[in-house]
Design an enzyme around this catalytic site. Structure first.
Site, PDB file in Angstrom:
ATOM      1  N   CYS A 114      -4.894   3.959   9.450  1.00 15.95           N
ATOM      2  CA  CYS A 114      -5.249   5.374   9.379  1.00 15.95           C
ATOM      3  C   CYS A 114      -6.698   5.600   9.823  1.00 15.95           C
ATOM      4  CB  CYS A 114      -5.013   5.930   7.981  1.00 15.95           C
ATOM      5  SG  CYS A 114      -6.048   5.180   6.719  1.00 15.95           S
ATOM      6  N   PHE A 118       0.872  -1.180   0.000  1.00 25.07           N
ATOM      7  CA  PHE A 118       0.000   0.000   0.000  1.00 25.07           C
ATOM      8  C   PHE A 118       0.908   1.228   0.000  1.00 25.07           C
ATOM      9  CE2 PHE A 118      -2.351  -3.318   2.332  1.00 25.07           C
ATOM     10  CZ  PHE A 118      -3.507  -3.413   1.575  1.00 25.07           C
ATOM     11  N   ALA A 172      -2.806  -6.357  -2.763  1.00 22.60           N
ATOM     12  CA  ALA A 172      -1.906  -6.780  -1.687  1.00 22.60           C
ATOM     13  C   ALA A 172      -2.030  -8.270  -1.375  1.00 22.60           C
ATOM     14  CB  ALA A 172      -2.184  -5.958  -0.431  1.00 22.60           C
ATOM     15  N   ASP A 198       1.319  -1.371  -4.811  1.00 23.12           N
ATOM     16  CA  ASP A 198       0.064  -0.640  -4.691  1.00 23.12           C
ATOM     17  C   ASP A 198      -0.857  -1.122  -5.807  1.00 23.12           C
ATOM     18  OD1 ASP A 198      -0.687   2.183  -3.059  1.00 23.12           O
ATOM     19  OD2 ASP A 198      -1.943   1.735  -4.810  1.00 23.12           O
ATOM     20  N   ASP A 241       0.771  -0.350   5.324  1.00 17.76           N
ATOM     21  CA  ASP A 241       0.034   0.856   5.718  1.00 17.76           C
ATOM     22  C   ASP A 241      -1.188   1.012   4.810  1.00 17.76           C
ATOM     23  OD1 ASP A 241      -0.748   3.302   6.747  1.00 17.76           O
ATOM     24  OD2 ASP A 241       0.818   4.432   5.712  1.00 17.76           O
TER      25      ASP A 241
END
Length: 166
Positions: free
Chosen positions: A151, A39, A91, A61, A111
């Site tokens: 996040c 990512f 991923a 990505d 991430d």
């Protein structure tokens, strides 16, 4: 590290400043290591790993434009393109192929985007983070390091630590 930032069409602001300290940590631990950044977006962790002395950086990505942005940022930063492998892939598919090929890295950074946009989504998000962490840990070299970030404001540091402690 130098980054081109697309503030109009990039994700959110086009760059994630909240990861500055974590990028510095990656830089400090990258010397002589092979690094996988999943990512990766436009390569914040990847560039810092390379500047820190990583021998090889693989950046993954699902978005082709992100990988193109990474290549641009590698050039902007004056880093050797041949030390970077940019991969456009999902991923989980990337991990499955890497596990099958018995490919490992010394430092693996994961991430992902927010898996929990609401508190209601948190249980499913934790399940997804666990699946992701399990796959990622399978490609960490013996004695290697693993970094996992979230996040989402609904997933806490304690949640992630609990998730990977088992």
């Amino acid at each position: 590290a130098k980054f081109a930032v697309d503030v109009r069409a990039g994700q959110k602001t086009g760059f994630f400043l909240d990861q500055r300290d974590n990028r510095r940590v990656v830089r400090a631990h990258a010397a002589g290591q092979t690094v996988l950044n999943v990512f990766c977006y436009t390569g914040g962790f990847s560039l810092h790993a390379a500047i820190g002395g990583a021998t090889r950086v693989t950046s993954v990505d699902i978005a082709g434009p992100a990988i193109a942005g990474l290549a641009h940022n590698v050039a902007l930063s004056g880093l050797a393109a041949e030390q970077h492998e940019g991969v456009t892939a999902d991923a989980f598919d990337f991990f499955a192929r890497s596990i099958q090929r018995k490919r490992t890295w010394d430092l693996v950074i994961v991430d992902p985007p927010s898996f929990a946009p609401s508190e209601k989504a948190k249980p499913a998000a934790l399940s997804a983070y666990k699946k992701l962490a399990l796959r990622a840990l399978e490609v960490v070299s013996a004695g290697g390091r693993f970094a996992l970030a979230s996040c989402s404001s609904h997933v806490t540091e304690a949640d992630l630590l609990d998730l990977v402690s088992g």
